[in-house]
Motif scaffolding. Structure first.
Motif, mmCIF file in Angstrom:
data_model
loop_
_atom_site.group_PDB
_atom_site.id
_atom_site.type_symbol
_atom_site.label_atom_id
_atom_site.label_comp_id
_atom_site.label_asym_id
_atom_site.label_seq_id
_atom_site.Cartn_x
_atom_site.Cartn_y
_atom_site.Cartn_z
ATOM 1 N N GLY A 66 -1.082 8.708 3.733
ATOM 2 C CA GLY A 66 0.237 7.830 3.846
ATOM 3 C C GLY A 66 1.199 8.884 3.956
ATOM 4 O O GLY A 66 0.893 10.099 4.611
ATOM 5 N N GLY A 67 2.647 8.545 3.357
ATOM 6 C CA GLY A 67 2.642 7.353 2.308
ATOM 7 C C GLY A 67 1.618 6.940 1.496
ATOM 8 O O GLY A 67 0.901 7.818 1.105
ATOM 9 N N GLU A 68 1.440 5.847 1.217
ATOM 10 C CA GLU A 68 0.654 5.119 0.384
ATOM 11 C C GLU A 68 -0.427 4.150 1.057
ATOM 12 O O GLU A 68 -0.051 3.222 1.601
ATOM 13 C CB GLU A 68 1.152 4.386 -0.949
ATOM 14 C CG GLU A 68 0.124 3.485 -1.542
ATOM 15 C CD GLU A 68 -1.073 4.527 -2.000
ATOM 16 O OE1 GLU A 68 -2.215 3.821 -1.914
ATOM 17 O OE2 GLU A 68 -1.123 5.722 -2.474
ATOM 18 N N PRO A 69 -1.588 4.477 1.656
ATOM 19 C CA PRO A 69 -2.547 4.056 2.695
ATOM 20 C C PRO A 69 -2.682 2.283 2.132
ATOM 21 O O PRO A 69 -2.958 1.502 3.123
ATOM 22 C CB PRO A 69 -3.516 4.710 2.939
ATOM 23 C CG PRO A 69 -3.799 5.708 1.723
ATOM 24 C CD PRO A 69 -2.107 5.738 1.496
ATOM 25 N N SER A 70 -2.817 2.096 0.740
ATOM 26 C CA SER A 70 -3.133 1.069 0.458
ATOM 27 C C SER A 70 -2.200 -0.242 0.515
ATOM 28 O O SER A 70 -2.368 -1.218 0.264
ATOM 29 C CB SER A 70 -3.567 0.985 -1.145
ATOM 30 O OG SER A 70 -2.593 1.230 -1.890
ATOM 31 N N LEU A 71 -0.805 0.229 0.792
ATOM 32 C CA LEU A 71 0.184 -0.368 1.371
ATOM 33 C C LEU A 71 -0.149 -1.433 2.745
ATOM 34 O O LEU A 71 0.376 -2.508 2.870
ATOM 35 C CB LEU A 71 1.587 0.092 1.546
ATOM 36 C CG LEU A 71 1.952 0.817 -0.100
ATOM 37 C CD1 LEU A 71 3.326 1.311 0.111
ATOM 38 C CD2 LEU A 71 2.090 -0.513 -1.191
ATOM 39 N N ARG A 72 -1.257 -0.898 3.174
ATOM 40 C CA ARG A 72 -1.607 -1.633 4.779
ATOM 41 C C ARG A 72 -2.606 -2.477 4.160
ATOM 42 O O ARG A 72 -3.519 -2.328 3.708
ATOM 43 C CB ARG A 72 -2.038 -0.608 5.878
ATOM 44 C CG ARG A 72 -1.025 0.109 6.484
ATOM 45 C CD ARG A 72 -1.441 0.918 7.665
ATOM 46 N NE ARG A 72 -2.004 -0.222 8.622
ATOM 47 C CZ ARG A 72 -1.904 0.290 10.115
ATOM 48 N NH1 ARG A 72 -1.255 1.495 10.476
ATOM 49 N NH2 ARG A 72 -2.577 -0.482 10.740
ATOM 50 N N LYS A 73 -2.328 -3.871 4.904
ATOM 51 C CA LYS A 73 -3.195 -4.914 4.430
ATOM 52 C C LYS A 73 -4.648 -4.736 4.987
ATOM 53 O O LYS A 73 -5.643 -5.246 4.572
ATOM 54 C CB LYS A 73 -2.555 -6.342 4.828
ATOM 55 C CG LYS A 73 -1.544 -6.681 3.827
ATOM 56 C CD LYS A 73 -0.704 -8.174 4.219
ATOM 57 C CE LYS A 73 0.426 -8.513 3.234
ATOM 58 N NZ LYS A 73 1.166 -9.635 3.872
ATOM 59 N N ASP A 74 -4.594 -4.085 6.168
ATOM 60 C CA ASP A 74 -6.056 -3.842 7.086
ATOM 61 C C ASP A 74 -6.551 -2.584 6.616
ATOM 62 O O ASP A 74 -7.435 -2.049 7.505
ATOM 63 C CB ASP A 74 -5.599 -3.930 8.349
ATOM 64 C CG ASP A 74 -4.472 -2.836 8.923
ATOM 65 O OD1 ASP A 74 -3.929 -2.136 8.059
ATOM 66 O OD2 ASP A 74 -4.426 -2.678 10.210
#
Length: 322
Positions: A66-74
């Motif tokens: 990211g950023g923080e990749p887990s912030l993407r829902k997909d």
């Protein structure tokens, strides 16, 4: 095979899927995330074309950042797209661990092989002071879950003089019984942190000397390994890695390329600009992308010039995930 004019081959793709981060780490985003760039992040279809194109040119490892990749829902779908691409043998991710405890099973089911989690201090109060979040305990629980699921875990800690320079003993005690690789990373200067860098940079070389004197032995790097020099000790379940970007010949073994969340190729973390490859991602046929990558790789330089204070277009590390 993707190869530059210096004979370096690129087995490793670092793919940013967002520049948004919900932590406010003092060395990266001390004032929190500011939406000052185009947020038209790569779509899943574009990511599939991208990864297939790199894989067809010899890339075998993808790290989602990211950023923080887990912030993407997909995120699970993105992991699946990477893990199912022909030629990709290893899918990794770098995360701040905010959703690790709740989502690790989804990520593993999608094909995640390894995980890097940022923990700059094992002291809960210092961790909260650095990140702005009192999440250390749940992140450590998430790491335990990941290990139990067979995920290879590394823990990233940025060395900072005024914060965690004296914490090596605590980390070593933890590694006695915890099968992770702790990677101690030298603070790097970026466009936004010059004063902080000057106040807090710590060299990793004295730590390397201390480890060798204490019986730690250096491991041989794999072709898809990151830039860390890794060490092991028979009395410890965990390992230690040192990332020292200011050390001599740091760039000689470079094996990775970076793609930003908006589809720009960065030949180096500290390149002076990102090169737009997004038009080539609009087709499911990756041949146009392959040709463009081969052409652009001719401009990759021998070194990052970081030692001379040149930070290029990198304002902060959340832009490209380090």
């Amino acid at each position: 095979m993707l190869e530059d004019k210096f004979g370096r081959r690129f087995h490793y793709l670092r793919l940013s899927i967002t520049d948004v981060c919900n932590f406010s780490c003092d060395y990266c985003l001390p004032d929190g995330y500011a939406c000052d760039t185009d947020r038209d992040f790569l779509a899943l279809s574009e990511i599939k074309t991208l990864v297939n194109g790199f894989a067809s040119l010899g890339t075998s490892k993808v790290r989602i950042t990211g950023g923080e990749p887990s912030l993407r829902k997909d995120l699970p779908e993105i992991i699946k797209a990477c893990s199912s691409a022909s030629g990709i043998e290893h899918v990794a991710m770098t995360s701040n661990g905010y959703k690790l405890d709740t989502d690790i099973e989804k990520w593993v089911d999608a094909g995640l092989d390894s995980l890097n989690i940022s923990i700059d201090s094992l002291d809960p109060r210092m961790f909260a002071a650095i990140t702005g979040h009192n999440k250390l305990e749940t992140i450590l629980l998430g790491i335990d879950k990941a290990i139990a699921l067979g995920v290879k875990v590394k823990v990233n800690a940025v060395l900072m003089k005024q914060y965690n320079e004296k914490e090596l003993k605590n980390f070593l005690t933890w590694l006695k019984t915890t099968p992770v690789t702790l990677r101690l990373i030298e603070l790097m200067q970026t466009g936004d942190n010059v004063t902080f860098f000057n106040q807090n940079h710590v060299s990793g070389m004295p730590i390397k000397e201390q480890l060798l004197e204490s019986g730690w032995e250096q491991l041989i790097r794999d072709k898809t390994a990151g830039p860390a020099q890794e060490f092991f000790h028979p009395d410890y379940q965990g390992k230690i890695g040192l990332i020292m970007p200011y050390s001599k010949d740091f760039c000689a073994t470079c094996n990775r390329l970076r793609i930003s969340a908006t589809g720009k190729l960065h030949l180096c973390l500290f390149a002076d600009q990102g090169l737009d490859i997004r038009p080539a991602l609009q087709s499911t046929d990756s041949s146009q992308l392959q040709a463009q990558l081969i052409e652009l790789l001719g401009d990759k330089e021998a070194t990052h010039w970081l030692q001379d204070g040149f930070t290029g277009a990198t304002k902060h590390l959340a832009m490209l995930g380090g």
